[in-house]
Design an enzyme around this catalytic site. Sequence first.
Site, PDB file in Angstrom:
ATOM      1  N   GLU A 133     -15.858 -22.412  14.615  1.00 26.58           N
ATOM      2  CA  GLU A 133     -15.396 -21.723  15.818  1.00 26.58           C
ATOM      3  C   GLU A 133     -14.176 -22.420  16.414  1.00 26.58           C
ATOM      4  OE1 GLU A 133     -16.669 -20.465  20.376  1.00 26.58           O
ATOM      5  OE2 GLU A 133     -18.071 -21.635  19.168  1.00 26.58           O
ATOM      6  N   ASP A 198     -17.066 -38.436  25.285  1.00 23.15           N
ATOM      7  CA  ASP A 198     -16.025 -38.193  26.284  1.00 23.15           C
ATOM      8  C   ASP A 198     -16.068 -39.298  27.336  1.00 23.15           C
ATOM      9  OD1 ASP A 198     -14.144 -37.151  28.001  1.00 23.15           O
ATOM     10  OD2 ASP A 198     -15.437 -35.579  28.801  1.00 23.15           O
ATOM     11  N   ILE A 199     -14.949 -39.996  27.492  1.00 20.16           N
ATOM     12  CA  ILE A 199     -14.812 -40.998  28.551  1.00 20.16           C
ATOM     13  C   ILE A 199     -13.752 -40.485  29.507  1.00 20.16           C
ATOM     14  CG2 ILE A 199     -14.389 -43.418  29.100  1.00 20.16           C
ATOM     15  CD1 ILE A 199     -16.669 -43.087  27.201  1.00 20.16           C
ATOM     16  N   ASP A 200     -14.133 -40.270  30.758  1.00 21.36           N
ATOM     17  CA  ASP A 200     -13.215 -39.692  31.732  1.00 21.36           C
ATOM     18  C   ASP A 200     -13.111 -40.605  32.952  1.00 21.36           C
ATOM     19  OD1 ASP A 200     -12.175 -37.952  33.952  1.00 21.36           O
ATOM     20  OD2 ASP A 200     -12.233 -36.437  32.375  1.00 21.36           O
ATOM     21  N   CYS A 210      -6.887 -48.857  42.349  1.00 27.09           N
ATOM     22  CA  CYS A 210      -5.438 -48.770  42.156  1.00 27.09           C
ATOM     23  C   CYS A 210      -4.945 -47.335  42.270  1.00 27.09           C
ATOM     24  CB  CYS A 210      -5.060 -49.343  40.789  1.00 27.09           C
ATOM     25  SG  CYS A 210      -5.994 -48.632  39.409  1.00 27.09           S
ATOM     26  N   CYS A 220      -5.997 -49.007  35.840  1.00 30.84           N
ATOM     27  CA  CYS A 220      -7.268 -48.288  35.673  1.00 30.84           C
ATOM     28  C   CYS A 220      -7.456 -47.798  34.243  1.00 30.84           C
ATOM     29  CB  CYS A 220      -7.415 -47.148  36.680  1.00 30.84           C
ATOM     30  SG  CYS A 220      -6.062 -45.977  36.778  1.00 30.84           S
ATOM     31  N   GLY A 253      -8.312 -39.764  30.254  1.00 30.25           N
ATOM     32  CA  GLY A 253      -9.533 -40.024  29.511  1.00 30.25           C
ATOM     33  C   GLY A 253      -9.288 -40.049  28.016  1.00 30.25           C
ATOM     34  N   HIS A 407     -21.135 -27.731  21.623  1.00 33.71           N
ATOM     35  CA  HIS A 407     -20.153 -28.068  22.653  1.00 33.71           C
ATOM     36  C   HIS A 407     -18.749 -27.950  22.076  1.00 33.71           C
ATOM     37  CE1 HIS A 407     -18.796 -29.995  26.402  1.00 33.71           C
ATOM     38  NE2 HIS A 407     -17.844 -30.490  25.629  1.00 33.71           N
ATOM     39  N   LYS A 410     -11.486 -30.067  23.225  1.00 31.54           N
ATOM     40  CA  LYS A 410     -10.063 -29.829  23.014  1.00 31.54           C
ATOM     41  C   LYS A 410      -9.571 -30.471  21.719  1.00 31.54           C
ATOM     42  CE  LYS A 410      -7.818 -31.845  26.135  1.00 31.54           C
ATOM     43  NZ  LYS A 410      -7.363 -32.150  27.482  1.00 31.54           N
TER      44      LYS A 410
END
Length: 508
Positions: A133, A198-200, A210, A220, A253, A407, A410
Site C-alpha cells: 500500500e 518514531d522519535i519526535d 532551548c 535539542c 524527529g 501503520h 512517510k
Amino acid sequence: MPHFEGDIDKAAMQESSSPQSSSPVVHDLEPGPAAAPCAITAHGVPNLNEMFDNDDGQFEFAELTEEEIQAAISVPELAPSVNISPPSAIHSSGQHTTPELMEIFYQRLFPFKDVFQWLNHSPSPTTSFTNREIAFTLQNDVYLRYQSFPTYDAMKKEVIRLNPSRFEVGPVYSANPRDRKIVRKAAFRPLEKELVFDIDMTDYDEIRTCCSGTKVCSKCWNFITVAIKVLDVALRDDFGFKHILWVFSGRRGAHAWVCDRRARELDDAKRRAVASYLEIVRGGAQTTKKVNLKRPLHPLVTRSLNILRDSFSSAILVDQDPWRAPEQEDKLLKLLPDKVLNQELKKTWEALPDQSSTTKWAYIDSLAKQGVSKSLNAKELMEAKQDVVLEYLYPRLDAEVSKHLNHLLKSPFCIHPGTGRVCVPINSARPETFDPVDVPTVSQLIDEIDEYDATHKASESSEKLADYEKTSLKPYVEYFHRFVSDLMKEEMKEKRQWDQENGESLNF
C-alpha cells in the site's frame, strides 16, 4: 492512465480518524471558489503546515473518482518538466514548497528506483511491491489510501502525475490493495511491513528549554542523536537486526525502518513485545516519575546508561540547564528519595540563587557525603540518580507507531511541507554528525541544479551526471543506495539458500 476505483457519492467522501482504522466517517465536500487552485475542499481539514506540526499527523479519505482526482491535482501554470523556471520566479511566493517545486523535485531528484528496490527487495517486481500500500497526500490535503503499482515505472509516473505533497508507505497485503473490495474480507489482511519506530521532539517538550513548538536547534537535536545511538545498538545487539534505516522526519524527529525479513514478518503481538521491551520512559507531562525500574537492572538498561552518561552532562546539564530556576528545581527534588537531603538541598540552593543545573546536580553528592541526612540510603540515591538520567535522556518512543502492521509512515526522501526539507537518511554509525539545519530544502536543491548547469554549460561530463549528483542531496542518495544494495544482496542470498534446501528436500 491508471484506474482508480470511484464508487463513492459525488457529494461526500469518507474519512477515517486514523490510517489504521477501517471505520469511515462521512465528510461533506463543497466546490471551492472559482479563484481557488483546487476544485475540492474538505470541511474540517486543517492547514497542511499546521497538520504536520506533529510529523505523523494523518487523516484519510476514501477513493476518489478519476474526475475528482483530476480536480484535486489541477494546479494552474505548473512549471514545465524540462525548461525550469528561474529560481526567483519559483520562490517568489515565500512558501517552503509549492506544487511547481514539488513537480520538479519528483521529475529530477526523487530516487524512485532505489525506493522501489528498497520496498521490493529485488530488481524485478515481487508481491513485496505489487501488493504494497502507498498512500498519497495531494496538494489540496486530500488523502488517497490503498494505492499500489505493478512496476517501478508505474509508481514513478503516478507520483509525477498526482504531484503529492508527500506519500506514505504501508504494509504488504495478501491481495492487491486496489482489489480489496472484490476479495473476501478475511482474505485481505496485512502480511508484512518493516518494523518502524518514531522519535519526535514533541515528547521532549517538557524537558527542552532551548526551543519550543516546532523549532529545533542543535542543542535539542541531541535528544534525537542519543535516541538513535541507544535504539540502534539495542535493535542490533538484542534482536540481531542488521538492516536499520534511520530517516530524518523533515522537521524535528527521526524514523527507524528495520528492514530485515524477520522484522518485516513480525505480527502485531511480536511488534508490541519489541516496543514494550524498548520502552522505559512512560507517562505524560502530569506523571511525576516516568522511570520505574526493578533492580538489578536489565542489561538493556545498563548498556543504555553507559551510552547516556557520556551525553548527560553536556546535553542536559549544560545545554538544557533544566533546573536553574527555583520553580524548576522542584522537579528534580521530587525524583530524589530522601526528604532530609531534599530539604538541605533546597536550603543550599536558596542561599546561592541562580546556580546552574551542573552545580545543583553536583550538590546532591556533596551534601550526601557530608552526612546531612542520617536516614539516607546511598544505594537508593544512586538508583534515583540513574533514573533521572534515564528520564531526561532515554529515547521517548511513540510506541503505537511500532505496534501495528498496518501503520503508515512517510517515505524517505519526501518533502516536509512545513519546512521544505527533504526526509533524508541519517548515518546511524555517526549520528552526531547529522545536523537538521544542514538538510537541503527543495528550493535549495533546484537552485543548485541551476547553478551547476550554468557553470558547466559546455562540459560533456555535466550531461552525464544525474541531477541529484549536482546537488547537496548526493551523499544522502548514495548512502540510501548502499543500504538498499546491502539489503537486496542479503535477500537474494537467503532466496538462493532456500531454493537449494528445498531442491535437496525434493530430491528423493
